[in-house]
Design a protein around this motif. Structure first.
Motif, PDB file in Angstrom:
ATOM      1  N   VAL A 358       0.842  -1.191   0.000  1.00 22.24           N
ATOM      2  CA  VAL A 358       0.000   0.000   0.000  1.00 22.24           C
ATOM      3  C   VAL A 358       0.879   1.242   0.000  1.00 22.24           C
ATOM      4  N   SER A 359       0.623   2.138  -0.943  1.00 22.65           N
ATOM      5  CA  SER A 359       1.367   3.391  -1.010  1.00 22.65           C
ATOM      6  C   SER A 359       0.957   4.302   0.143  1.00 22.65           C
ATOM      7  N   THR A 360       1.911   4.649   0.989  1.00 20.45           N
ATOM      8  CA  THR A 360       1.614   5.529   2.111  1.00 20.45           C
ATOM      9  C   THR A 360       1.422   6.975   1.658  1.00 20.45           C
ATOM     10  N   LYS A 361       2.053   7.362   0.567  1.00 19.89           N
ATOM     11  CA  LYS A 361       1.917   8.741   0.064  1.00 19.89           C
ATOM     12  C   LYS A 361       0.542   8.999  -0.537  1.00 19.89           C
ATOM     13  N   SER A 362      -0.141   7.924  -0.951  1.00 17.50           N
ATOM     14  CA  SER A 362      -1.464   8.077  -1.572  1.00 17.50           C
ATOM     15  C   SER A 362      -2.586   7.925  -0.559  1.00 17.50           C
ATOM     16  N   SER A 363      -2.236   7.881   0.731  1.00 20.21           N
ATOM     17  CA  SER A 363      -3.216   7.647   1.795  1.00 20.21           C
ATOM     18  C   SER A 363      -3.985   6.349   1.572  1.00 20.21           C
ATOM     19  N   GLY A 364      -3.279   5.359   1.029  1.00 18.85           N
ATOM     20  CA  GLY A 364      -3.867   4.046   0.842  1.00 18.85           C
ATOM     21  C   GLY A 364      -4.663   3.864  -0.425  1.00 18.85           C
ATOM     22  N   LYS A 365      -4.699   4.865  -1.285  1.00 20.77           N
ATOM     23  CA  LYS A 365      -5.501   4.761  -2.511  1.00 20.77           C
ATOM     24  C   LYS A 365      -4.791   3.975  -3.615  1.00 20.77           C
ATOM     25  N   GLU A 366      -3.476   3.893  -3.550  1.00 19.92           N
ATOM     26  CA  GLU A 366      -2.704   3.149  -4.541  1.00 19.92           C
ATOM     27  C   GLU A 366      -2.127   1.903  -3.877  1.00 19.92           C
ATOM     28  N   TRP A 367      -2.415   0.741  -4.461  1.00 27.08           N
ATOM     29  CA  TRP A 367      -1.963  -0.505  -3.846  1.00 27.08           C
ATOM     30  C   TRP A 367      -2.064  -1.640  -4.847  1.00 27.08           C
ATOM     31  N   ASN A 368      -1.372  -2.722  -4.551  1.00 27.21           N
ATOM     32  CA  ASN A 368      -1.612  -3.979  -5.246  1.00 27.21           C
ATOM     33  C   ASN A 368      -1.430  -5.117  -4.268  1.00 27.21           C
ATOM     34  N   SER A 369      -1.773  -6.336  -4.682  1.00 26.10           N
ATOM     35  CA  SER A 369      -1.776  -7.448  -3.741  1.00 26.10           C
ATOM     36  C   SER A 369      -1.396  -8.750  -4.424  1.00 26.10           C
ATOM     37  N   PHE A 370      -1.045  -9.712  -3.588  1.00 25.18           N
ATOM     38  CA  PHE A 370      -0.735 -11.074  -4.002  1.00 25.18           C
ATOM     39  C   PHE A 370      -1.644 -12.003  -3.216  1.00 25.18           C
ATOM     40  N   SER A 371      -2.242 -12.975  -3.886  1.00 28.93           N
ATOM     41  CA  SER A 371      -3.106 -13.948  -3.220  1.00 28.93           C
ATOM     42  C   SER A 371      -2.443 -15.311  -3.203  1.00 28.93           C
ATOM     43  N   THR A 372      -2.504 -15.978  -2.057  1.00 37.13           N
ATOM     44  CA  THR A 372      -1.987 -17.332  -1.985  1.00 37.13           C
ATOM     45  C   THR A 372      -2.828 -18.240  -2.887  1.00 37.13           C
ATOM     46  N   GLU A 373      -2.218 -19.329  -3.329  1.00 38.14           N
ATOM     47  CA  GLU A 373      -2.959 -20.286  -4.152  1.00 38.14           C
ATOM     48  C   GLU A 373      -4.125 -20.867  -3.356  1.00 38.14           C
ATOM     49  N   SER A 374      -3.923 -21.040  -2.065  1.00 36.47           N
ATOM     50  CA  SER A 374      -4.997 -21.557  -1.212  1.00 36.47           C
ATOM     51  C   SER A 374      -6.192 -20.620  -1.216  1.00 36.47           C
ATOM     52  N   ARG A 375      -5.919 -19.326  -1.199  1.00 35.27           N
ATOM     53  CA  ARG A 375      -7.019 -18.356  -1.233  1.00 35.27           C
ATOM     54  C   ARG A 375      -7.780 -18.455  -2.545  1.00 35.27           C
ATOM     55  N   LYS A 376      -7.044 -18.545  -3.635  1.00 31.51           N
ATOM     56  CA  LYS A 376      -7.688 -18.613  -4.948  1.00 31.51           C
ATOM     57  C   LYS A 376      -8.604 -19.818  -5.043  1.00 31.51           C
ATOM     58  N   LEU A 377      -8.186 -20.932  -4.439  1.00 32.70           N
ATOM     59  CA  LEU A 377      -8.976 -22.159  -4.513  1.00 32.70           C
ATOM     60  C   LEU A 377     -10.169 -22.140  -3.560  1.00 32.70           C
ATOM     61  N   SER A 378      -9.975 -21.575  -2.357  1.00 32.16           N
ATOM     62  CA  SER A 378     -10.976 -21.731  -1.298  1.00 32.16           C
ATOM     63  C   SER A 378     -11.886 -20.533  -1.094  1.00 32.16           C
ATOM     64  N   ALA A 379     -11.512 -19.361  -1.601  1.00 28.44           N
ATOM     65  CA  ALA A 379     -12.286 -18.147  -1.343  1.00 28.44           C
ATOM     66  C   ALA A 379     -13.747 -18.247  -1.771  1.00 28.44           C
ATOM     67  N   PRO A 380     -14.047 -18.785  -2.951  1.00 35.58           N
ATOM     68  CA  PRO A 380     -15.461 -18.833  -3.357  1.00 35.58           C
ATOM     69  C   PRO A 380     -16.348 -19.604  -2.384  1.00 35.58           C
ATOM     70  N   GLU A 381     -15.782 -20.611  -1.731  1.00 30.04           N
ATOM     71  CA  GLU A 381     -16.564 -21.427  -0.807  1.00 30.04           C
ATOM     72  C   GLU A 381     -16.622 -20.828   0.589  1.00 30.04           C
ATOM     73  N   ILE A 382     -15.528 -20.216   1.040  1.00 34.65           N
ATOM     74  CA  ILE A 382     -15.407 -19.815   2.447  1.00 34.65           C
ATOM     75  C   ILE A 382     -15.814 -18.366   2.689  1.00 34.65           C
ATOM     76  N   LEU A 383     -15.500 -17.469   1.751  1.00 36.17           N
ATOM     77  CA  LEU A 383     -15.754 -16.040   1.956  1.00 36.17           C
ATOM     78  C   LEU A 383     -17.160 -15.664   1.523  1.00 36.17           C
ATOM     79  N   ASN A 384     -17.681 -14.613   2.113  1.00 34.00           N
ATOM     80  CA  ASN A 384     -18.999 -14.075   1.778  1.00 34.00           C
ATOM     81  C   ASN A 384     -18.791 -12.770   1.026  1.00 34.00           C
ATOM     82  N   ASN A 385     -19.004 -12.801  -0.295  1.00 30.71           N
ATOM     83  CA  ASN A 385     -18.725 -11.621  -1.130  1.00 30.71           C
ATOM     84  C   ASN A 385     -17.291 -11.139  -0.934  1.00 30.71           C
TER      85      ASN A 385
END
Length: 447
Positions: A358-385
Motif C-alpha cells: 500500500v502506497s503511504t503517500k497516496s493515503s492508501g488509494k494506490e496498492w496492489n496485492s498477491f493472493s496465496t494459491e490456497s485463497r484462490k482455490l478456497s475463497a469462493p466457498e469460504i468467503l462471503n462476497n
C-alpha cells in the motif's frame, strides 16, 4: 472471531455489554523482525512476481528474518528452516519437539528461536546444530476453562486467536551479549547469549506471548495479565507497569511494542492503541479501535504509526504524536500480520490470504496485492462476497459453542491466512502463511 459475535456471546451469557528503534538491520550484527521493520527505501515499490515459495509441513505463524543471505523461519511442523534468500533452497532445518510459532533472532553466527516443546534454542547458522538450549516452565497456547463463556462451560479451551510465542531479542554487546524473551510460564528471561546461562527472570501475572523490545536499556513487554511492563535490561527490576482493560473478552496484550521518539506504542485486546512516555509509562494518548482486538504490532515511520485491526479489517495510519487518524485501508479480513515499511510502502497480509503493498503517500488509494494459491482455490466457498464472515462460515452452527468456533477458524486457515510479519531484503519481501509456505515476492522499481 468477529468481535460483534463475541459481544453477543458475552451479553447472552453474562449480561455484559522519527527516530525509531525499528531501523534497517545493522549489517552482519543482528536481525530480528520486531526490532527491524522499517527498511531502506525512498519511493513506492509495488509487489512484483513470485520468486519462490518453500513448502513446510505445517502452518507458518513465525515471521522470517534474513541475515547474511539466509532466511530463517519457523513452522508448526516443529522445524526452524534456513533458506537461501535468492534461490529458495533449504540449507538445513532444525527439528524441535514442538511447533515453532516464535520468530527467530540472529546474532553473529547464532540463530535463536523458541518452541512449544518448552525450550529456547541457540543454533549455529552454518551447521544447523544446537549450541545450547534453555528450558522454560512450559510453552502453551493461552486458555481457560469455559474460555470467553463458550460452551461447554466445564471444558478447557485454547484461545483460538493466540498465534504466537515470544520471539527473542538480542542485546549485541560483544563482551556481554544477552538474549531476552517472554514465556507462557509468565516470566521474562534474560540469558547470556553465548552460553544460555540465566542472568535474571522477571515474573508477570500472566502468560507472555508477545516479544520484548529493547530501547535505551529498557525492555518493554506485555502480558495476558493485561499489563505492559518496562523492565531494566541490566537488573530485571520493573521500572513501571501500565494496566489496560480487563473486561471479559477484551483482556490481554499480544501486540509487541514499537519504540520511537521516547514513546512506546502498542495495541491491546481491550481494545485500544496506546502511546506511553517510555521513561515514565504515563499515557500520552489512546485510540479507540471500535471493539476490534489489536494483535498486530505497530510500526512507526516518519511520525506515522501503522497497525492492523482485527474485526474492522483495516490497516490504520495514525499521527504518532497525538493519535489522530490520518487514513485507513480496508482489507477482506483480520489484519494480524504486523506491517513493514520500506520507502513509501506498507507491506502486510490479512487472514484471507491476501498480501498487500500500500502506497503511504497516496493515503492508501494506490496498492496492489498477491493472493496465496490456497485463497484462490478456497475463497469462493469460504468467503462471503470476498469478505471474512464468521456467521457465514459457521453455516448455521451455534457460535456459543467452542467447537463451532474452532471449526470456523480451521476453515479460514484453508485460505492461506497470513499472520506472519514481512521482512524486506534486496528488493524482495518475505512472509509465511497458514498454507505452510514461506513466500518470496520481488518488488517493482516503479519509475
Amino acid at each position: 472471531m468477529k468481535r460483534t459475535y463475541l459481544i453477543a456471546v458475552i451479553i447472552i451469557l453474562f449480561g455484559i455489554k522519527s527516530s525509531a528503534v525499528f531501523g534497517q538491520q545493522e549489517k552482519k550484527r543482528t536481525a530480528n523482525v520486531f526490532q527491524n521493520r522499517v527498511f531502506k527505501g525512498d519511493k513506492h515499490m509495488p509487489l512484483g512476481n513470485l520468486k519462490w515459495a518453500v513448502k513446510t509441513s505445517g502452518k507458518i505463524f513465525s515471521s522470517p528474518v534474513v541475515y547474511d543471505g539466509v532466511l530463517y523461519i519457523g513452522s508448526e511442523d516443529g522445524n526452524l528452516y534456513a533458506i537461501d534468500e535468492k534461490t529458495g533452497k533449504t540449507h538445513w532445518k532444525f527439528k524441535t519437539g514442538g511447533a515453532v510459532h516464535s520468530s527467530p533472532a540472529v546474532f553473529k553466527n547464532t540463530v535463536y528461536i523458541g518452541s512449544f516443546d518448552g525450550y529456547y534454542y541457540a543454533i549455529d547458522t552454518k551447521t544447523g546444530r544446537v549450541k545450547w538450549k534453555f528450558k522454560t516452565g512450559g510453552e502453551k497456547w493461552f486458555g481457560e476453562i469455559g474460555y470467553l463463556g463458550f460452551k461447554p462451560v466445564d471444558q478447557y479451551m485454547d484461545d483460538l486467536w493466540d498465534f504466537f510465542l515470544s520471539s527473542p531479542v538480542i542485546n549485541p554487546d560483544d563482551k556481554n551479549p544477552r538474549i531476552f524473551f517472554g514465556s507462557s510460564d509468565g516470566n521474562v528471561y534474560a540469558l547470556n547469549a553465548n552460553t544460555g546461562e540465566l542472568k535474571w527472570k522477571f515474573e508477570a501475572k500472566g502468560s507472555i506471548h508477545c516479544s520484548p523490545v529493547l530501547y535505551k536499556n529498557t525492555l518493554y513487554i506485555g502480558s495476558w495479565d493485561a499489563n505492559m511492563y518496562a523492565i531494566d535490561a541490566e537488573t530485571g527490576k520493573m521500572r513501571w507497569k501500565f494496566e489496560t482493560g480487563t473486561q471479559l473478552g477484551f483482556k490481554g496484550i499480544e501486540s509487541t511494542v514499537v519504540a520511537a521518539n521516547d514513546m512506546v506504542y502498542f495495541g491491546a485486546r481491550d481494545p485500544f492503541i496506546f502511546a506511553l512516555h517510555a521513561e515514565t509509562g504515563k499515557l500520552v494518548w489512546k485510540y479507540d479501535a471500535a471493539n476490534s482486538w489489536i494483535i498486530s504490532s505497530a510500526v512507526v515511520a516518519n511520525d506515522v504509526l501503522y497497525v492492523g485491526t482485527s474485526d474492522t479489517f483495516e490497516l490504520l495510519a495514525l499521527d504518532a504524536k497525538n493519535g489522530k487518524e490520518l487514513y485507513k485501508f480496508k482489507t477482506s479480513g483480520y489484519v494480524y500480520s504486523s506491517p513493514a515499511i520500506a520507502g513509501d510502502t506498507a507491506y502486510f497480509g490479512d487472514f484471507t490470504g491476501n498480501f498487500f503493498a500500500v502506497s503511504t503517500k497516496s493515503s492508501g488509494k494506490e496498492w496492489n496485492s498477491f493472493s496465496t494459491e490456497s485463497r484462490k482455490l478456497s475463497a469462493p466457498e469460504i468467503l462471503n462476497n470476498d469478505l471474512l464472515d464468521f456467521s457465514y462460515a459457521a453455516n448455521g452452527g451455534d457460535f456459543l459453542f467452542y467447537d463451532v468456533n474452532k471449526t470456523v477458524m480451521d476453515q479460514f486457515y484453508k485460505l492461506g491466512s497470513i499472520v506472519s510479519s514481512p521482512f524486506i531484503s534486496n528488493n524482495t519481501v518475505y512472509f509465511g502463511s497458514a498454507d505452510g509456505n514461506c513466500y518470496a515476492i520481488g518488488l517493482q522499481n516503479k519509475k
